[in-house]
Scaffold this active site. Sequence first.
Site, PDB file in Angstrom:
ATOM      1  N   TYR A 195      -0.798  -3.398  -1.754  1.00  8.79           N
ATOM      2  CA  TYR A 195      -0.230  -3.908  -0.693  1.00  8.79           C
ATOM      3  C   TYR A 195       1.421  -3.610  -0.466  1.00  8.79           C
ATOM      4  O   TYR A 195       1.705  -3.386   0.692  1.00  8.79           O
ATOM      5  CB  TYR A 195      -0.376  -5.548  -0.678  1.00  8.79           C
ATOM      6  CG  TYR A 195       0.023  -6.280   0.233  1.00  8.79           C
ATOM      7  CD1 TYR A 195      -0.860  -6.290   1.675  1.00  8.79           C
ATOM      8  CD2 TYR A 195       1.199  -6.962   0.592  1.00  8.79           C
ATOM      9  CE1 TYR A 195      -0.487  -7.205   2.870  1.00  8.79           C
ATOM     10  CE2 TYR A 195       1.619  -7.716   1.693  1.00  8.79           C
ATOM     11  CZ  TYR A 195       0.687  -7.915   2.690  1.00  8.79           C
ATOM     12  OH  TYR A 195       1.193  -8.659   3.862  1.00  8.79           O
ATOM     13  N   LYS A 244       3.202  -1.410   2.538  1.00  2.11           N
ATOM     14  CA  LYS A 244       4.168  -2.034   3.490  1.00  2.11           C
ATOM     15  C   LYS A 244       5.608  -1.331   3.268  1.00  2.11           C
ATOM     16  O   LYS A 244       6.363  -1.457   4.385  1.00  2.11           O
ATOM     17  CB  LYS A 244       4.305  -3.709   2.863  1.00  2.11           C
ATOM     18  CG  LYS A 244       3.052  -4.510   3.441  1.00  2.11           C
ATOM     19  CD  LYS A 244       2.743  -4.484   4.705  1.00  2.11           C
ATOM     20  CE  LYS A 244       1.528  -5.279   5.214  1.00  2.11           C
ATOM     21  NZ  LYS A 244       1.325  -5.331   6.644  1.00  2.11           N
TER      22      LYS A 244
END
Length: 255
Positions: A163, A167
């Site tokens: 993740y 990002k």
Amino acid sequence: MSERHSRLTVDLAERVAIVTGASRGIGKAIALSLAENGAKVACVATSAERVADTVAEIRALGGEAEAFGCNVGVTEEATAVVDAVLEKWGRVDILVNNAGITRDTMLANMKDSDWDDVIQTNLRGAFVFTRACIMPMMQKRWGRIINVSSVSGLIGNPGQANYSASKAGLIGFTNTVAREYAKRKITVNAVAPGFISTDMTAVLSDMIITEAKKRIPLNRVGDPQDIADTVLFLASEGAGYITGQVVPVDGGMTA
Ligand code: NAP
């Protein structure tokens, strides 16, 4: 319109917006806020049915919206949504790449599919939607692209290697696309939410939430509207001299 959600008032009349991940949480708050400030909003989720409530709420408030379903990471599906929006409204001015997922686990246990799924949705989805929207924006010589990143992309977070990479990748993507299209008056920015109360964080234990709160100087978990108001500003005419930036909206977590 009654019962406003957004705490800012901007003029988005005539603007057409696409918001991915608009069925709930942050994306729903963004879609409602853009609509109540005058934009026509294409609300995107994994299926049109899942986003029907958001569209109904916008229409009940007197706004204009349409539901679209697609897997944002699949080129043909994403392109078909943008084509349908152009067919319906003839333009796309604002793109909010918000759809995102987590598959949290420590690195040693992370499966290939945990990595691939997160990168596909969070990073590839933004790439595919942005590429499909850039020509129509160039033709109008106006555009606002807002990517929903995360503090995990800025400072990392244990259990979120996939993740955080997606990002952080969004931030590099934002900086580059901002530089590529600045001459066309298309701005590209990212917001980096901290800990926001949505379905995504509802699965976390009370202990994790209590620990997270200790790291928030403003001493509260964020609300989807905190993110929506920042996105609304970045989508507005008044933000036209801001591009290639990352705005943390995190109660001071990264201060
Ligand atoms: P959420 O409540 O879990 O909602 C996720 C949204 O993304 C839903 O609308 C979902 O649609 C959509 N979506 C997921 N995968 C998709 C796919 N493959 N194709 C199309 N749509 C897809 O999440 P949230 O908390 O509102 O988060 C929104 C964004 O903010 C995400 O990018 C997230 O990473 C970021 N963020 C959140 C936090 C936080 O604390 N909540 C913090 C930092 C960043 P369906 O309903 O159809 O599944």
